[in-house]
Design a protein around this motif. Structure first.
Motif, PDB file in Angstrom:
ATOM      1  N   ALA A  35       0.815  -1.210   0.000  1.00 56.45           N
ATOM      2  CA  ALA A  35       0.000   0.000   0.000  1.00 56.45           C
ATOM      3  C   ALA A  35       0.855   1.269   0.000  1.00 56.45           C
ATOM      4  CB  ALA A  35      -0.925   0.005   1.222  1.00 56.45           C
ATOM      5  N   ASP A  36       2.159   1.155   0.258  1.00 64.63           N
ATOM      6  CA  ASP A  36       3.057   2.320   0.249  1.00 64.63           C
ATOM      7  C   ASP A  36       3.468   2.696  -1.173  1.00 64.63           C
ATOM      8  OD1 ASP A  36       2.990   2.185   2.980  1.00 64.63           O
ATOM      9  OD2 ASP A  36       4.932   1.176   3.178  1.00 64.63           O
ATOM     10  N   LEU A  37       3.070   1.862  -2.121  1.00 62.52           N
ATOM     11  CA  LEU A  37       3.506   2.066  -3.499  1.00 62.52           C
ATOM     12  C   LEU A  37       2.303   2.404  -4.379  1.00 62.52           C
ATOM     13  CD1 LEU A  37       5.828  -1.058  -3.754  1.00 62.52           C
ATOM     14  CD2 LEU A  37       6.526   1.318  -3.391  1.00 62.52           C
ATOM     15  N   ASP A  38       2.607   3.065  -5.506  1.00 66.15           N
ATOM     16  CA  ASP A  38       1.526   3.318  -6.465  1.00 66.15           C
ATOM     17  C   ASP A  38       2.085   3.098  -7.867  1.00 66.15           C
ATOM     18  OD1 ASP A  38      -0.961   3.863  -7.396  1.00 66.15           O
ATOM     19  OD2 ASP A  38      -1.129   5.844  -6.467  1.00 66.15           O
ATOM     20  N   TRP A  39       1.198   3.123  -8.819  1.00 68.68           N
ATOM     21  CA  TRP A  39       1.579   2.829 -10.198  1.00 68.68           C
ATOM     22  C   TRP A  39       1.341   4.071 -11.043  1.00 68.68           C
ATOM     23  CZ3 TRP A  39       4.223  -0.751 -12.664  1.00 68.68           C
ATOM     24  CH2 TRP A  39       4.110  -0.865 -14.059  1.00 68.68           C
ATOM     25  N   ALA A  40       2.294   4.407 -11.892  1.00 61.91           N
ATOM     26  CA  ALA A  40       2.110   5.536 -12.809  1.00 61.91           C
ATOM     27  C   ALA A  40       2.699   5.161 -14.158  1.00 61.91           C
ATOM     28  CB  ALA A  40       2.798   6.780 -12.253  1.00 61.91           C
ATOM     29  N   ASN A  41       2.178   5.797 -15.188  1.00 61.63           N
ATOM     30  CA  ASN A  41       2.715   5.475 -16.505  1.00 61.63           C
ATOM     31  C   ASN A  41       4.098   6.086 -16.705  1.00 61.63           C
ATOM     32  OD1 ASN A  41       0.563   3.889 -17.301  1.00 61.63           O
ATOM     33  ND2 ASN A  41      -0.623   5.682 -17.932  1.00 61.63           N
ATOM     34  N   GLU A  42       4.294   7.254 -16.086  1.00 63.77           N
ATOM     35  CA  GLU A  42       5.623   7.842 -16.137  1.00 63.77           C
ATOM     36  C   GLU A  42       5.829   8.710 -14.901  1.00 63.77           C
ATOM     37  OE1 GLU A  42       3.874  11.094 -19.328  1.00 63.77           O
ATOM     38  OE2 GLU A  42       5.350   9.593 -19.907  1.00 63.77           O
ATOM     39  N   GLY A  43       7.065   9.125 -14.653  1.00 67.73           N
ATOM     40  CA  GLY A  43       7.329   9.974 -13.506  1.00 67.73           C
ATOM     41  C   GLY A  43       8.517   9.456 -12.725  1.00 67.73           C
ATOM     42  N   GLY A  97      10.319   7.347 -10.210  1.00 65.21           N
ATOM     43  CA  GLY A  97      10.040   6.079  -9.522  1.00 65.21           C
ATOM     44  C   GLY A  97      10.916   4.979 -10.072  1.00 65.21           C
ATOM     45  N   ILE A  98      10.479   3.767  -9.830  1.00 66.97           N
ATOM     46  CA  ILE A  98      11.266   2.623 -10.278  1.00 66.97           C
ATOM     47  C   ILE A  98      10.604   2.084 -11.539  1.00 66.97           C
ATOM     48  CG2 ILE A  98      12.235   0.410  -9.566  1.00 66.97           C
ATOM     49  CD1 ILE A  98      11.198   1.270  -6.662  1.00 66.97           C
ATOM     50  N   SER A  99      11.344   2.028 -12.631  1.00 66.97           N
ATOM     51  CA  SER A  99      10.776   1.492 -13.865  1.00 66.97           C
ATOM     52  C   SER A  99      10.523   0.003 -13.691  1.00 66.97           C
ATOM     53  CB  SER A  99      11.744   1.688 -15.030  1.00 66.97           C
ATOM     54  OG  SER A  99      12.048   3.057 -15.143  1.00 66.97           O
ATOM     55  N   ALA A 100       9.338  -0.431 -14.145  1.00 67.93           N
ATOM     56  CA  ALA A 100       8.988  -1.834 -13.959  1.00 67.93           C
ATOM     57  C   ALA A 100       8.027  -2.287 -15.041  1.00 67.93           C
ATOM     58  CB  ALA A 100       8.363  -2.035 -12.585  1.00 67.93           C
ATOM     59  N   THR A 101       7.906  -3.618 -15.155  1.00 67.21           N
ATOM     60  CA  THR A 101       6.971  -4.212 -16.099  1.00 67.21           C
ATOM     61  C   THR A 101       5.962  -5.024 -15.307  1.00 67.21           C
ATOM     62  OG1 THR A 101       8.824  -4.436 -17.613  1.00 67.21           O
ATOM     63  CG2 THR A 101       6.799  -5.616 -18.198  1.00 67.21           C
ATOM     64  N   VAL A 102       4.682  -4.875 -15.670  1.00 64.87           N
ATOM     65  CA  VAL A 102       3.643  -5.611 -14.955  1.00 64.87           C
ATOM     66  C   VAL A 102       3.694  -7.079 -15.370  1.00 64.87           C
ATOM     67  CG1 VAL A 102       1.156  -5.855 -14.591  1.00 64.87           C
ATOM     68  CG2 VAL A 102       2.181  -3.578 -14.838  1.00 64.87           C
ATOM     69  N   ALA A 103       3.740  -7.969 -14.391  1.00 66.44           N
ATOM     70  CA  ALA A 103       3.722  -9.406 -14.700  1.00 66.44           C
ATOM     71  C   ALA A 103       2.291  -9.930 -14.629  1.00 66.44           C
ATOM     72  CB  ALA A 103       4.597 -10.172 -13.722  1.00 66.44           C
ATOM     73  N   ARG A 104       1.537  -9.434 -13.646  1.00 66.79           N
ATOM     74  CA  ARG A 104       0.196  -9.951 -13.442  1.00 66.79           C
ATOM     75  C   ARG A 104      -0.601  -8.966 -12.612  1.00 66.79           C
ATOM     76  NH1 ARG A 104      -1.038 -14.984  -9.925  1.00 66.79           N
ATOM     77  NH2 ARG A 104      -3.261 -14.852 -10.268  1.00 66.79           N
ATOM     78  N   VAL A 105      -1.890  -8.936 -12.799  1.00 66.05           N
ATOM     79  CA  VAL A 105      -2.745  -8.096 -11.959  1.00 66.05           C
ATOM     80  C   VAL A 105      -3.761  -9.004 -11.272  1.00 66.05           C
ATOM     81  CG1 VAL A 105      -4.328  -6.140 -11.888  1.00 66.05           C
ATOM     82  CG2 VAL A 105      -2.514  -6.203 -13.602  1.00 66.05           C
ATOM     83  N   ILE A 106      -3.855  -8.872  -9.952  1.00 67.06           N
ATOM     84  CA  ILE A 106      -4.819  -9.676  -9.195  1.00 67.06           C
ATOM     85  C   ILE A 106      -5.905  -8.752  -8.671  1.00 67.06           C
ATOM     86  CG2 ILE A 106      -5.147 -11.157  -7.181  1.00 67.06           C
ATOM     87  CD1 ILE A 106      -2.111 -11.769  -7.379  1.00 67.06           C
ATOM     88  N   ASP A 107      -7.159  -9.061  -8.981  1.00 72.11           N
ATOM     89  CA  ASP A 107      -8.246  -8.200  -8.509  1.00 72.11           C
ATOM     90  C   ASP A 107      -8.799  -8.706  -7.197  1.00 72.11           C
ATOM     91  OD1 ASP A 107      -8.870  -5.934 -10.344  1.00 72.11           O
ATOM     92  OD2 ASP A 107      -8.602  -7.575 -11.797  1.00 72.11           O
ATOM     93  N   LYS A 108      -9.011  -7.737  -6.278  1.00 78.19           N
ATOM     94  CA  LYS A 108      -9.557  -8.058  -4.971  1.00 78.19           C
ATOM     95  C   LYS A 108     -10.724  -7.131  -4.718  1.00 78.19           C
ATOM     96  CE  LYS A 108      -5.035  -8.937  -2.904  1.00 78.19           C
ATOM     97  NZ  LYS A 108      -4.298  -8.712  -1.649  1.00 78.19           N
ATOM     98  N   GLN A 160       2.142  -7.068 -18.870  1.00 83.62           N
ATOM     99  CA  GLN A 160       3.161  -6.699 -19.862  1.00 83.62           C
ATOM    100  C   GLN A 160       3.316  -5.189 -20.028  1.00 83.62           C
ATOM    101  OE1 GLN A 160       4.892  -9.172 -20.483  1.00 83.62           O
ATOM    102  NE2 GLN A 160       3.315 -10.587 -19.771  1.00 83.62           N
ATOM    103  N   GLN A 161       2.426  -4.415 -19.391  1.00 82.40           N
ATOM    104  CA  GLN A 161       2.532  -2.958 -19.505  1.00 82.40           C
ATOM    105  C   GLN A 161       3.783  -2.466 -18.788  1.00 82.40           C
ATOM    106  OE1 GLN A 161      -1.145  -1.080 -18.437  1.00 82.40           O
ATOM    107  NE2 GLN A 161      -0.133   0.875 -18.000  1.00 82.40           N
ATOM    108  N   ARG A 162       4.437  -1.448 -19.376  1.00 81.88           N
ATOM    109  CA  ARG A 162       5.612  -0.876 -18.718  1.00 81.88           C
ATOM    110  C   ARG A 162       5.205   0.434 -18.060  1.00 81.88           C
ATOM    111  NH1 ARG A 162      10.469  -2.808 -20.123  1.00 81.88           N
ATOM    112  NH2 ARG A 162      11.486  -0.807 -19.813  1.00 81.88           N
ATOM    113  N   GLY A 163       5.828   0.741 -16.931  1.00 86.29           N
ATOM    114  CA  GLY A 163       5.473   1.978 -16.242  1.00 86.29           C
ATOM    115  C   GLY A 163       6.415   2.205 -15.079  1.00 86.29           C
ATOM    116  N   VAL A 164       5.911   2.976 -14.089  1.00 85.78           N
ATOM    117  CA  VAL A 164       6.777   3.372 -12.998  1.00 85.78           C
ATOM    118  C   VAL A 164       6.095   3.087 -11.669  1.00 85.78           C
ATOM    119  CG1 VAL A 164       7.887   5.351 -11.906  1.00 85.78           C
ATOM    120  CG2 VAL A 164       7.841   5.177 -14.396  1.00 85.78           C
TER     121      VAL A 164
END
Lengths: 340, 296
Positions: free
Chosen positions: A274-282, A284-295, A324-328
């Motif tokens: 919960a200390d982290l968030d996702w952004a398309n750019e900005g 942060g740490i560049s990363a690639t999404v491996a999977r999304v789990i919905d809760k 597979q989306q890339r972002g930050v």
């Protein structure tokens, strides 16, 4: 009754189960001993009860040194994980047992009245003539509590009291135990390996590892100021990332975290999802999404950073993100500990 | 649902009429051949020469003495071995002490040793030429060829019965109940009598029944230490053999029928006690549907 442990030690064969534990439980307080299996929490509880003798150190109840008082005379109420109800006695007889064997003589009418009171307290009126095999697990645990309370113990000790029950019953019983504690105000010490249970129920949480206390404090204190990487990890899901500190600032990818007081060099950064968030750019740490789990409460993204480290983050349910989306990954809060 | 119910499913293992019939038949035939038939033969032969001879054999002083000796032996050996068995099971399952595993093995020795070996061993220890032989003779204590020897030999042979019944049960029960009772202020004795004993009584009773049956029927060890003195140190099994070798077939069968009767009485006592216990404590006999509060 206040409980005080002073550098208590206990070994089993060559295994040092408890190593110099000192602890104070104020009168009327509800304290949780929290730790992974093998951390010595149950051993500490059993020593307070007198079911095990300490190899070293002392245990005081109020101003009395209780270290060598046998369990029979120690005046504690002990609730076992598997209830330990006497299977050949009815619920009534189970609750009355302590009063019947007591040195303090009570008349049959007194005992019956007390049993009825306790049955009402644990909300089991009308089940007094059942045998333990005829009631549910949650009801059994309530009988076990009533039985322990019947002898007016100075302190109440519970060993993983809800460990053998399923989640819903567990939550109800927790709230209910809290109410009983408020009503009776009896000093209570309980053992659990479930951090949620400890945080939910206790006034104060004592976290143990390898037979030693690693941190103690209110639920707020241990959650907000974990004193070590162990506490941080033990209290909930957490990501651990490597970072480099240069002149008081830690760097992970393009993110910068204030690191006052840390020497230059490697450091471990702990981040809750919960200390982290996702952004398309900005930043942060560049990363690639491996999977999304919905809760029900949001979405959890499992991502891999540029340097190959796995990261999990919880984001708002509205966040649009696919595999597979890339972002930050952006950092809102972080906790640093020296590299182990 | 109704459509699927009509589909003929292949039978599960053992769940077809032919297999079931064969299985039951085999069990019945074996039981009849090996258990019921010999017992019936005893009864038949015992009365083969008429009721008078049967009564005469039973009433013969030597037979009466043998019966009494057997009963007395059981009355001494069984309670002692029961106390020993409970104590041993208690020690092994509720405490940790050095040599615990060794004790477990030692207790089982009488099971694996031939009773005759036990008898001979007693000769070596208590016989005139034995370890304590002279000492005992000087003190004028007669152990061999007398009641004490018979009781000792019987006890040796039946020592494991009660303990073996109790150990697995008490191991499974753990120490929680005793710890709970003590934390509630019960003394050691109180804990034993109101918590431990009620929870082991059926297993203990079963051990007592087995122990008793074996004590009454013990032949090998007793035959060595008793000296077979008619009317003095002859137990019922020894007496049966003696009669048999004297070609008093009807007599030996009559005596055997008494021994069989004692066994049946023991079993009946066990069943009766179980019934009574079950009636008084319904929870222990028949588990009643458990209420679940998780259903909400």
């Amino acid at each position: 009754m206040k409980i005080r442990l002073d550098s208590v030690e206990k070994s089993f064969d060559s295994f040092r189960a408890v190593r110099g534990v000192s602890l104070e439980v104020e009168s009327g307080e509800l304290v949780a001993l929290l730790g992974p299996s093998g951390s010595g929490k149950t051993t500490i509880l059993r020593m307070v009860a007198g079911l095990e003798y300490a190899d070293g150190g002392s245990i005081h109840f109020g101003s009395v040194d209780a270290t060598d008082i046998p369990v029979r005379d120690r005046g504690v109420g002990f609730v076992f994980q598997h209830y330990a109800l006497f299977p050949h006695m009815t619920v009534d007889e189970n609750i009355a047992f302590g009063m019947k064997v007591s040195k303090q003589k009570r008349s049959k009418a007194q005992i019956d009245a007390r049993v009825a009171d306790l049955l009402r307290l644990v909300k089991l009126d009308g089940l007094g003539s059942r045998f333990p095999a005829q009631i549910s697990g949650g009801q059994r645990q309530r009988v076990a509590l009533a039985r322990a309370l019947a002898v007016d113990p100075k302190v109440l000790l519970l060993d993983e009291p809800f460990g053998a029950l399923d989640t819903n019953v567990r939550r109800d019983l927790r709230r209910w135990l809290r109410e009983i504690h408020q009503e009776l105000g009896i000093t209570t010490l309980f053992v659990t390996h479930d951090q949620e249970e400890a945080l939910d129920l206790a006034d104060r949480v004592v976290i143990l590892n390898d037979g030693q206390i690693v941190q103690e404090g209110t639920p707020e204190e241990v959650c907000r100021q974990p004193s070590s990487a162990f506490v941080m990890k033990f209290l909930g899901d957490t990501n651990k990332l490597k970072a480099m500190v240069t002149s008081g600032v830690a760097a992970i990818g393009n993110a910068r975290i204030e690191a006052p007081g840390f020497p230059d060099g490697a450091v471990d950064v702990f981040l809750r999802p919960a200390d982290l968030d996702w952004a398309n750019e900005g930043e942060g740490i560049s990363a690639t999404v491996a999977r999304v789990i919905d809760k029900p409460s949001g979405r959890r993204i499992l991502a891999v950073t540029e340097s190959g480290e796995a990261v999990e983050l919880d984001v708002a349910p509205e966040t649009v993100v696919t595999a597979q989306q890339r972002g930050v990954v952006t950092i809102e809060r972080a906790r640093l500990f020296a590299s182990a | 649902m109704s459509a699927t119910a009509k589909i003929k499913r292949p039978p599960r293992v053992g769940d077809n009429p032919l297999f079931r019939t064969i299985l039951i038949a085999v069990v019945l035939v074996v039981t009849a051949l090996f258990i019921v038939a010999p017992l019936a033969v005893i009864g038949f032969h015992a009365f083969s020469q008429g009721w008078q001879l049967y009564a005469a054999t039973i009433a013969h002083p030597d037979t009466v003495h043998a019966i009494m000796l057997t009963v007395v032996t059981a009355l001494i050996a069984v309670p002692i071995n029961t106390a020993f068995g409970v104590a041993a099971a208690w020690a092994i399952t509720k405490f940790d002490f050095p040599g615990r595993r060794l004790l477990l093995v030692v207790i089982e020795i009488p099971f694996s040793i031939s009773p005759i070996v036990a008898g001979v061993a007693y000769l070596f220890v208590y016989g005139l030429q034995g370890l304590f032989g002279e000492m005992l003779a000087d003190a004028d204590i007669k152990i061999l060829f007398a009641l004490p020897g018979i009781v000792l030999a019987s006890m040796f042979v039946t020592a494991p019965f009660v303990a073996r019944e109790l150990i697995p049960l008490m191991q499974a029960q753990g120490r929680d109940l005793e710890e709970a009772a003590t934390s509630l202020g019960a003394s050691g004795w109180r804990t034993f009598f109101s918590v431990t004993l009620p929870n082991i009584r059926w297993a203990m009773l079963y051990g007592v029944v087995l122990c008793n049956a074996r004590v009454m029927g013990e032949f090998g060890a007793v035959s060595v230490v008793s000296g077979n003195i008619r009317g003095q140190t002859n137990t019922l099994p020894l007496h049966i053999e003696l009669l048999y070798h004297d070609y008093q077939t009807a007599g030996s069968f009559a005596a055997a029928s008494i021994l069989a009767l004692l066994a049946v009485v023991t079993l009946a006592a066990k069943v009766a006690l179980e019934r009574r216990g079950a009636g008084r404590r319904p929870a222990l006999a028949a588990p009643v549907a458990v209420l679940t509060e998780n259903a909400k």
